[in-house]
Design an enzyme around this catalytic site. Sequence first.
Site, PDB file in Angstrom:
ATOM      1  N   CYS A  34     -33.432 -41.838  -6.443  1.00 34.49           N
ATOM      2  CA  CYS A  34     -34.570 -42.738  -6.231  1.00 34.49           C
ATOM      3  C   CYS A  34     -35.752 -42.053  -5.553  1.00 34.49           C
ATOM      4  CB  CYS A  34     -34.141 -43.929  -5.382  1.00 34.49           C
ATOM      5  SG  CYS A  34     -33.611 -43.430  -3.748  1.00 34.49           S
ATOM      6  N   ASP A  36     -35.997 -41.387  -2.350  1.00 37.66           N
ATOM      7  CA  ASP A  36     -36.157 -41.774  -0.946  1.00 37.66           C
ATOM      8  C   ASP A  36     -35.689 -40.654  -0.016  1.00 37.66           C
ATOM      9  OD1 ASP A  36     -37.102 -44.145  -1.822  1.00 37.66           O
ATOM     10  OD2 ASP A  36     -35.308 -45.303  -1.402  1.00 37.66           O
ATOM     11  N   CYS A  59     -36.122 -47.681   0.624  1.00 38.71           N
ATOM     12  CA  CYS A  59     -35.961 -49.097   0.337  1.00 38.71           C
ATOM     13  C   CYS A  59     -35.486 -49.845   1.581  1.00 38.71           C
ATOM     14  CB  CYS A  59     -34.959 -49.272  -0.794  1.00 38.71           C
ATOM     15  SG  CYS A  59     -33.291 -48.833  -0.317  1.00 38.71           S
ATOM     16  N   CYS A 103     -27.517 -46.204  -1.103  1.00 38.15           N
ATOM     17  CA  CYS A 103     -28.527 -46.024  -0.057  1.00 38.15           C
ATOM     18  C   CYS A 103     -27.863 -45.764   1.297  1.00 38.15           C
ATOM     19  CB  CYS A 103     -29.417 -47.252   0.051  1.00 38.15           C
ATOM     20  SG  CYS A 103     -30.078 -47.787  -1.522  1.00 38.15           S
TER      21      CYS A 103
HETATM   22 FE1  FES Z   1     -33.343 -45.175  -2.572  1.00 35.59          FE
HETATM   23 FE2  FES Z   1     -32.242 -47.197  -1.524  1.00 35.59          FE
HETATM   24  S1  FES Z   1     -33.211 -47.125  -3.422  1.00 35.59           S
HETATM   25  S2  FES Z   1     -32.279 -45.215  -0.750  1.00 35.59           S
END
Ligand code: FES
Length: 121
Positions: A34, A36, A59, A103
């Site tokens: 993602c 992140d 997120c 996550c």
């Molecule tokens: Fe990337 Fe949650 S969607 S850490």
Amino acid sequence: MIYSDKVISHFKKPHNQGVLKNASTVGEVGNPSCGDVMKIYLKIENNIIKDVKFETLGCAAAIAVSSVLTDMVKGKSIDDALKITRKQIVDDLGGLPEPKIHCSMLGIEALHEAIKKYEKK
Ligand code: FES
């Protein structure tokens, strides 16, 4: 996506968010799926995690996980902090929606990265 009340409250008011000056070590990991990123700062004295802060670009679940994880590790020895599992975090948050389970890995990985770096010093 349905989040538990606890996830929402940690997301809205994260604990221990920010930069820790004079940190003994910093761990940073990214989630390739993602994009992140989470950074965790630890202040360690005599093997005890005296203080901790995090910065997460991610997120709601990733932020809630970081918040709970930092609460959990504060005051623990390094060894005890390493024993915290993803399941403990998810349970403490009252569960995470299935697509958000990954996550919770971010927090654990950043913590392990920070401790690994510290131990190498
Ligand atoms: Fe990337 Fe949650 S969607 S850490």
